[in-house]
Design a protein around this motif. Structure first.
Motif, short mmCIF file in Angstrom:
data_model
loop_
_atom_site.label_atom_id
_atom_site.label_comp_id
_atom_site.label_asym_id
_atom_site.label_seq_id
_atom_site.Cartn_x
_atom_site.Cartn_y
_atom_site.Cartn_z
N ALA A 59 0.82 -1.21 0.00
CA ALA A 59 0.00 0.00 0.00
C ALA A 59 0.86 1.26 0.00
O ALA A 59 0.37 2.33 -0.32
CB ALA A 59 -0.92 0.00 1.22
N ARG A 60 2.12 1.15 0.34
CA ARG A 60 3.00 2.32 0.44
C ARG A 60 3.58 2.72 -0.92
O ARG A 60 3.48 3.86 -1.33
CB ARG A 60 4.12 2.00 1.43
N CYS A 61 4.19 1.74 -1.63
CA CYS A 61 4.81 2.07 -2.93
C CYS A 61 4.01 1.52 -4.10
O CYS A 61 4.41 1.68 -5.25
CB CYS A 61 6.24 1.55 -2.97
N HIS A 62 2.88 0.85 -3.83
CA HIS A 62 1.96 0.30 -4.83
C HIS A 62 2.62 -0.76 -5.71
O HIS A 62 2.25 -0.91 -6.88
CB HIS A 62 1.35 1.42 -5.69
N SER A 63 3.60 -1.49 -5.19
CA SER A 63 4.21 -2.58 -5.93
C SER A 63 3.30 -3.81 -5.86
O SER A 63 2.58 -3.99 -4.88
CB SER A 63 5.56 -2.93 -5.33
N ARG A 64 3.34 -4.64 -6.89
CA ARG A 64 2.55 -5.87 -6.93
C ARG A 64 3.47 -7.03 -7.31
O ARG A 64 4.43 -6.86 -8.05
CB ARG A 64 1.43 -5.76 -7.95
N TRP A 65 3.17 -8.22 -6.79
CA TRP A 65 3.96 -9.41 -7.06
C TRP A 65 3.04 -10.53 -7.50
O TRP A 65 1.91 -10.65 -7.02
CB TRP A 65 4.72 -9.83 -5.80
N PRO A 66 3.52 -11.39 -8.40
CA PRO A 66 2.68 -12.51 -8.85
C PRO A 66 2.48 -13.53 -7.74
O PRO A 66 3.23 -13.58 -6.77
CB PRO A 66 3.48 -13.11 -10.02
N ARG A 67 1.47 -14.36 -7.90
CA ARG A 67 1.16 -15.39 -6.92
C ARG A 67 2.29 -16.40 -6.87
O ARG A 67 2.78 -16.85 -7.90
CB ARG A 67 -0.15 -16.08 -7.28
N ARG A 68 2.72 -16.74 -5.66
CA ARG A 68 3.79 -17.72 -5.47
C ARG A 68 3.40 -18.69 -4.37
O ARG A 68 2.62 -18.35 -3.49
CB ARG A 68 5.10 -17.03 -5.07
N ASP A 69 3.97 -19.85 -4.40
CA ASP A 69 3.76 -20.85 -3.35
C ASP A 69 4.58 -20.45 -2.13
O ASP A 69 5.68 -19.92 -2.25
CB ASP A 69 4.18 -22.22 -3.87
N ARG A 70 4.04 -20.72 -0.95
CA ARG A 70 4.71 -20.33 0.29
C ARG A 70 6.07 -21.02 0.44
O ARG A 70 7.06 -20.39 0.83
CB ARG A 70 3.81 -20.67 1.47
N THR A 71 6.14 -22.32 0.14
CA THR A 71 7.41 -23.04 0.29
C THR A 71 8.45 -22.52 -0.68
O THR A 71 9.62 -22.39 -0.34
CB THR A 71 7.21 -24.55 0.09
N GLU A 72 8.03 -22.18 -1.91
CA GLU A 72 8.96 -21.61 -2.89
C GLU A 72 9.47 -20.25 -2.40
O GLU A 72 10.64 -19.93 -2.51
CB GLU A 72 8.25 -21.45 -4.23
#
Length: 190
Positions: free
Chosen positions: A134-147
């Motif tokens: 919410a601060r810099c409005h960056s987005r990341w793709p969905r990833r698996d937790r273990t990965e």
């Protein structure tokens, strides 16, 4: 009448001492103790990042946050109260009141357990990969937790802050403690 006056005086004195102690100690503690948690946002170093967690984890995060805050608050308020109860019991009844006064710290078990349980819940939620900041409005793709946990690397800033780096080498990362900007280190091995 004298007893009521002394009780009122003691309560006002304890209230004033706790107020001054909190006023003096809280800012020093917040500035002096290094933040040991890794920042949530790998780009700006912010701490308010939404995670790719399962649906129920948001409720776990909120409950953990409330439990930690309540436990910390009641522990912070309870320690001086326990000290006042122990000292008051020993001063008023002598050494004979030492045994009941020793049992007074047991009242801190519930807030302490709440605080520890809340910290574990917050750590569990923060172990999921970031979704957006919410601060810099960056987005990341969905990833698996273990990965994510396997690929996340940590390095230490010059000020002593540990930084978690789940981004590619060469990306910019800002330390939330000293505000120094770093290029993420190149991964060695593997």
């Amino acid at each position: 009448m004298l007893n009521a006056f002394l009780q009122a005086l003691a309560s006002k004195l304890v209230e004033a001492i706790l107020g001054k102690l909190t006023e003096w100690l809280a800012p020093k503690a917040l500035r002096a103790v290094p933040h040991r948690a890794s920042p949530n946002c790998p780009r700006c170093g912010g701490y308010g990042v939404r995670r790719w967690a399962p649906g129920g984890m948001w409720a776990v995060f909120l409950l953990s946050l409330l439990a930690f805050a309540w436990g910390f608050g009641f522990t912070l308020l309870g320690v001086p109260m326990v000290v006042v109860v122990v000292v008051g019991a020993v001063l008023s009844d002598g050494v004979g009141a030492l045994w009941p006064a020793v049992l007074a710290p047991l009242g801190l078990l519930v807030p302490g357990a709440l605080m520890v349980g809340g910290a574990f819940g917050l750590a569990w939620y923060n172990s999921y990969p970031p979704k957006w900041c919410a601060r810099c409005h960056s987005r990341w793709p969905r990833r698996d937790r273990t990965e994510y946990l396997r690929s996340a690397r940590e390095f230490t800033c010059g000020c002593g802050q540990r930084l978690r780096v789940p981004t590619a080498a060469g990306a910019k990362l800002r330390c939330p403690r000293c505000r120094t900007e770093h290029a993420t280190p190149v991964r060695t091995g593997h």
